[in-house]
Write an enzyme that holds these catalytic residues in place. Structure first.
Site, PDB file in Angstrom:
ATOM      1  N   HIS A  69       0.834  -1.194   0.000  1.00  0.00           N
ATOM      2  CA  HIS A  69       0.000   0.000   0.000  1.00  0.00           C
ATOM      3  C   HIS A  69       0.868   1.244   0.000  1.00  0.00           C
ATOM      4  CE1 HIS A  69       0.450   1.574   4.155  1.00  0.00           C
ATOM      5  NE2 HIS A  69       0.642   0.315   4.489  1.00  0.00           N
ATOM      6  N   CYS A  70       0.330   2.315  -0.608  1.00  0.00           N
ATOM      7  CA  CYS A  70       0.977   3.618  -0.583  1.00  0.00           C
ATOM      8  C   CYS A  70       0.217   4.507   0.401  1.00  0.00           C
ATOM      9  CB  CYS A  70       0.994   4.228  -1.978  1.00  0.00           C
ATOM     10  SG  CYS A  70       1.999   3.291  -3.154  1.00  0.00           S
ATOM     11  N   MET A  71       0.267   5.803   0.197  1.00  0.00           N
ATOM     12  CA  MET A  71      -0.410   6.715   1.111  1.00  0.00           C
ATOM     13  C   MET A  71      -1.923   6.583   1.042  1.00  0.00           C
ATOM     14  SD  MET A  71       1.799   8.506   2.844  1.00  0.00           S
ATOM     15  CE  MET A  71       0.978  10.026   3.324  1.00  0.00           C
TER      16      MET A  71
END
Length: 504
Positions: free
Chosen positions: A28-30
């Site tokens: 996952h990213c932000m």
């Protein structure tokens, strides 16, 4: 209760992406849950996009990305990983769910091959792959930049008010400690991203911030601790990776554990001290001087262009080249003057979405999407509005960019008049950027200027979209009754996420 909600979201997503057997990777990213898939055709896009927690879906060449928003994605991802692991333990043999649309094996293979080829052609260019590596180096640093930036702003407020004088030195140390050593973290991430040993990259980058380099003369003048900054650390770590790989190839295995790290640090360190620090320092200084010159001499025009072109750069994946520039400016000046201007692109999207809402009174599906996405848009999360509203409609995306250009022009004009409004961190935008504002004016003035830019972007994006964002044919096609939510089509070929990129 929150944990149950996150688990429920993960449980709802899993079957719609083909089940645990269809998942090859989870990250996952932000704002996005990023999944590697065995078979893209098993994903039920319409049902997935209709989930309350899902803001949109995006595809690139390697991952299927589900936009959940900041905070939420960090909580849903562990729940999703737990469900996938539990399903694999219960059924070790992958058992993807059947394709909703019956296809023969040949048709399915052809469809998958065509999709894969199209995605690779759009995204796997050498420039975009290189920029993605650069983004992957800096994106993990964003949470620390945000946290330290907010603490620095709060500490500055306390100092100006004369409050808690016994506490402010400690807050200053907390806020600036990370920035003092950011070169080390850049070195670690660079080495990891380019296939080297992270700790060796960090060791070479640490030379840049070591106070003892002040005793070293390079190019006829003494070095300064921190000279070259993140750019020097980036170059030093890349060099260390190549030296390490060369050593692994030629050093006998029996001597590798002793010789390889020694030569890697020694050779890369000498080149860093007697070359890279000086050269990177000159480049860093030039970047800061150019940014100051650009905004002081043509701030309004520069702001107009930057605010208007930022989202197209995002769509092309070229925005990632700005991340090292932002970081360099923050390291040099304490803030980046470019981010508040680029954030105006999100304001144009919000204004355009409001105009679309009024121009399509009969399309309940689009209006429902806008109502659910606007709060995130005000806070700087722009993916739902971009990929769910303006970009699929076409012309409203262009008018939204023009709206952002007007907002950027206003903020740029303030810089041209001698002031400066910057951000102490990258990542947040929209209203979320207010706590991170910094510059050479009082906080009241900077808040007023940034707020004026946002309002200008909202109003310009709304008016231009309302009057020029729809052709007669576009209105005829979309201003129709919709009994059920219209399917949200994934945008193929979109760039991988970066904090300061699509989140505007």
């Amino acid at each position: 209760m929150t944990e149950n909600k996150n688990r429920a979201t993960a449980a709802a997503i899993l079957p719609l992406v083909g089940g645990a057997g269809n998942i090859t990777s989870i990250a996952h990213c932000m704002t996005r849950l990023r999944l590697g898939l065995r078979d893209r055709t098993l994903v039920q896009d319409e049902k997935l996009a209709a989930l309350p927690a899902v803001m949109g879906v995006v595809e690139d060449a390697s991952t299927y990305q589900i936009v959940l928003g900041p905070g939420t994605v960090a909580r849903v991802t562990p729940e999703f990983e737990t469900l996938v692991e539990a399903a694999r333990t219960a059924s070790p043999t992958p058992t993807p769910t059947p394709t909703p649309i019956p296809l023969t094996a040949d048709e399915l293979a052809a469809q998958g091959a065509a999709l894969k080829a199209r995605q690779k052609a759009r995204n796997a260019t050498p420039v975009k792959l290189f920029l993605r590596k650069i983004a992957n180096i800096f994106v993990p640093l964003i949470p620390a930049l945000i946290g330290c930036g907010i603490i620095a702003g709060f500490n500055g407020l306390l100092v100006n008010l004369g409050w808690l004088p016994a506490v402010t030195p400690a807050l200053a140390a907390i806020a600036t400690g990370f920035m003092a050593l950011i070169a080390v973290f850049v070195g670690l991430n660079t080495s990891k991203e380019f296939g080297g040993t992270p700790i060796l990259g960090g060791a070479v980058a640490a030379i840049i911030v070591f106070p003892g380099v002040a005793k070293v003369d390079a190019f006829g003048q003494p070095l300064s601790p921190g000279q070259g900054g993140v750019l020097g650390a980036l170059g030093a770590a890349v060099l260390a990776v190549y030296v390490e790989k060369w050593c692994r190839r030629w050093i006998p295995q029996s001597l590798d554990v002793l010789v390889t790290p020694t030569l890697t640090v020694l050779i890369s360190g000498l080149v860093t001290v007697f070359g890279l620090m000086f050269l990177a320092g000159e480049v860093s200084t030039a970047i800061g001087d150019f940014a100051d010159w650009l905004l002081s001499t043509g701030g309004a025009a520069a702001g107009f262009v930057l605010g208007g072109l930022f989202l197209p750069l995002v769509m092309l994946g070229l925005h990632q080249a700005l991340i090292p520039i932002h970081t360099t400016l923050i390291e040099q000046q304490g803030f980046t003057v470019l981010l508040p201007i680029l954030a105006m692109a999100g304001a144009g999207q919000v204004g355009a979405a409001a105009a679309v809402y009024l121009r399509l009174p009969r399309n309940t599906s689009v209006r429902r999407t806008i109502k659910s996405a606007l709060p995130a848009g005000f806070l700087g999360v722009g993916e739902p509005l971009i990929y769910g509203v303006s970009l699929p409609l076409g012309r409203p995306f262009i008018t939204a960019c023009v709206g952002g250009a007007f907002g950027g022009g206003l903020v740029g004009l303030f810089n041209q008049l001698g002031g400066s409004v910057g951000s102490t961190a990258i990542g947040p935008s929209g209203w979320a950027l207010f706590p991170l504002l910094s510059g050479n004016e009082t906080m009241t003035v900077m808040i007023a200027v940034y707020a004026a830019g946002l309002i200008t972007g909202y109003v310009a994006g709304f008016l231009i979209t309302y009057f020029f964002g729809f052709s007669k044919q576009l209105l005829a096609d979309f201003n129709v009754d919709t009994a059920d939510p219209a399917p949200t089509r994934p945008v193929t070929g979109a760039p991988a996420e970066e904090p300061v990129s699509a989140r505007v």
